[in-house]
Design a protein around this motif. Structure first.
Motif, PDB file in Angstrom:
ATOM      1  N   GLU A 141      -5.798   3.994   3.786  1.00  0.00           N
ATOM      2  CA  GLU A 141      -5.088   4.101   2.741  1.00  0.00           C
ATOM      3  C   GLU A 141      -5.519   3.588   1.491  1.00  0.00           C
ATOM      4  OE1 GLU A 141      -2.468   5.665   3.039  1.00  0.00           O
ATOM      5  OE2 GLU A 141      -1.250   5.556   4.489  1.00  0.00           O
ATOM      6  N   ARG A 195      -6.010   1.921  -2.436  1.00  0.00           N
ATOM      7  CA  ARG A 195      -5.427   0.627  -3.123  1.00  0.00           C
ATOM      8  C   ARG A 195      -5.001   1.020  -4.574  1.00  0.00           C
ATOM      9  NH1 ARG A 195      -5.638  -0.188   1.839  1.00  0.00           N
ATOM     10  NH2 ARG A 195      -6.206  -2.018   2.875  1.00  0.00           N
ATOM     11  N   VAL A 244       0.775  -1.247  -0.043  1.00  0.00           N
ATOM     12  CA  VAL A 244       0.091  -0.079  -0.034  1.00  0.00           C
ATOM     13  C   VAL A 244       0.894   1.335  -0.058  1.00  0.00           C
ATOM     14  CG1 VAL A 244      -1.707   1.237   1.188  1.00  0.00           C
ATOM     15  CG2 VAL A 244      -1.825  -1.276   1.126  1.00  0.00           C
ATOM     16  N   GLY A 266       1.644  -1.735  -5.545  1.00  0.00           N
ATOM     17  CA  GLY A 266       0.130  -1.315  -5.140  1.00  0.00           C
ATOM     18  C   GLY A 266      -0.701  -1.972  -5.811  1.00  0.00           C
TER      19      GLY A 266
END
Length: 532
Positions: free
Chosen positions: A351, A353, A340, A368
């Motif tokens: 957070e 994605r 991430v 990611g």
């Protein structure tokens, strides 16, 4: 198509350094595999290397969901959701039997969030982006038929929506199989120890074979860092600053008879409101997931902590109180690290994605993103270097992600579920797998959906170097059976040892190492154990 019959031949080719590579991909998870396939289909000469086993990291330890990301609608990420649901639909079509539809049920209780109408709006948008329409809301009576064992008190009804599930490690292996069929080369247990620079740009890698410690130096026009949560390691060799926030997601697996669910059941955790789910997977019931910062050594195996076990058990007790589930009911656990991008949010689950691509001193880092969108991530990565290969563009005639699987219509000894499984998991190799089956090997292993012949095929043709490769990634028996399949090891040995050509001493050592690994990282932790 088979995996190469001789790893030694491929290593000899690297030692002679006669092959000129267009691209070297570092990392054998879903992102690296996707890039390998897309590059090979463009006619590029591409090599993938993985320091451990294919799918060893995140790509065998995910939540196994191929989903559009319903929660991203709430965050306003409509384009990410749109791309995800469209890729989900294509994967269900082109990899049927490996990527399968899964209905999710979400109960609507008096006073609980989100309310019916807010959830309904999200589902309408979700289906619209996927080009679908369907009924979402059910009365309390009908919903209890869909999701039995949930509390009836204050139940107003519930919503259902469609997503999909997969065997994540097998998806990686299927993509690698397709890439090899297109001319690519992939090797596991081959680590990049150093980047080599020419005029300040990465131009080669130094490789070390983890099995015999021999080293190789290999050049390429482009080097792609697709190591996911481990991507900062290579970047920091160049002096770049860390940009990733490794997050740990942990899961529990229960026998399906002990936690029976036909639909996936989603809920908001009573402690912090985070989504938790349970759904049927490979013959068991899978519960997940946590989302916590992982500060331990990234090169070591990762395991669930006692706190995470308690968190998931609390969610199940909240949603299924009448089942009175106990930790003793758990078959196995597993944990994985998610790559991430760190934006400094206090809550790890907040957070994003999205995937990221950085070009630094000739090293293209791709990290990611989501399992579902691996093909789009690969295409995006190759767009960044397309100017280097103007004569290698995507073939417009190749519209499907996977080639047509082998025809099993004449295999009358198989039922339709078995045929679909073999075609989805093994593609063009499905018919050959049926042919090598010995007496009783087309039967399903009790408690799983796996056929015995899949062990034989993996040992013979899928680059198995350790017993853990066979039982944790080529098959998932280490997750599906108590004690990692200890009771079945004699029969597994009878099938696989001759195929692997291991001596009795080698098998004994591999079995001891596997069981030690399983008990340390896949069994439930003791309450006294602290995370590493």
């Amino acid at each position: 198509m088979k995996w190469p019959s001789s790893r030694a031949d491929l290593l000899s080719m690297l030692a002679e350094n006669k092959q000129t590579w267009d691209i070297i991909v570092i990392g054998g998870g879903i992102t690296g595999a996707g890039i390998l396939l897309e590059a090979a289909r463009r006619g590029l000469k591409v090599l993938l290397v993985e320091q451990k086993d294919f799918a060893w990291g995140t790509s065998s330890r995910s939540s196994k969901l191929v989903h559009g990301g319903l929660r991203y609608i709430k965050e306003g990420k409509f384009f990410l959701t749109r791309d995800s649901v469209r890729e989900r639909q294509q994967l269900m079509q082109s990899a049927a039997g490996l990527v399968e539809p899964q209905s999710f049920a979400f109960a609507d209780y008096q006073g609980r969030k989100p309310g019916r109408w807010l959830f309904a709006v999200g589902l309408i948008i979700y289906d619209f982006l996927a080009g679908l329409r369907g009924k979402h809301y059910f009365s309390a009576q009908d919903f209890q038929m869909l999701a039995p064992h949930i509390p009836a008190a204050d139940l107003k009804g519930g919503s259902c929506y469609l997503d999909a599930k997969t065997d994540d490690a097998r998806l990686v292996l299927r993509v690698l199989q397709e890439a090899r069929g297109a001319g690519a080369t992939a090797l596991n247990y081959l680590a990049v120890t150093r980047l080599v620079y020419e005029d300040g740009q990465a131009s080669a890698v130094v490789l070390q074979d983890a099995l015999n410690e021999q080293s190789y130096q290999v050049k390429a026009k482009v080097i792609i860092n697709a190591t996911g949560a481990w991507a900062d390691g290579l970047r920091q060799q160049q002096g770049a600053s860390a940009r990733l926030r490794p997050l740990r997601g942990s899961h529990l697996l229960f026998p399906s008879w002990r936690l029976p669910v036909a639909q996936a059941v989603s809920l908001m955790h009573p402690r912090d409101g985070r989504p938790v789910f349970v759904y049927p997977w490979e013959g068991v019931s899978l519960v997940g997931t946590t989302d916590v910062d992982h500060g331990a050594d990234m090169q070591k195996e990762v395991a669930i902590t006692p706190e995470e076990v308690a968190y998931l058990m609390e969610a199940m007790d909240f949603q299924f109180p009448q089942l009175q589930l106990k930790q003793e009911d758990v078959i196995a656990s597993y944990a994985g690290i998610r790559p991430v991008i760190d934006t400094g949010k206090a809550d790890p689950s907040k957070e994003g994605r999205d995937h990221a691509i950085w070009l630094e001193k000739g090293l293209l880092t791709v990290t990611g993103g989501k399992l579902t969108t691996f093909r789009l991530i690969a295409q995006d990565a190759l767009k960044h270097i397309s100017h280097l290969f103007p004569d290698h563009q995507p073939d417009p005639k190749v519209s499907k992600l996977f080639a047509q699987p082998a025809d099993l219509s004449q295999e009358y000894q198989l039922n339709q579920t078995q045929k679909s499984r073999l075609q989805g998991h093994y593609g063009e190799s499905a018919a050959e797998i049926v042919k090598i089956a010995q007496a009783g090997e087309l039967n399903t292993i009790p408690g799983t959906l796996t056929m015995w012949v899949e062990l034989r095929w993996a040992a013979r043709s899928e680059a198995v170097e350790h017993l853990e490769d066979l039982l944790l990634r080529r098959t998932r028996l280490g997750l599906l059976l108590r004690q990692g399949g200890l009771a079945l090891l004699p029969r597994i040995r009878a099938i696989c040892q001759p195929e692997l050509q291991w001596t009795d001493e080698r098998w004994k050592n591999e079995q001891a190492s596997y069981l030690q690994l399983w008990n340390r990282y896949y069994a439930l932790p003791s309450s006294q154990r602290q995370p590493e």
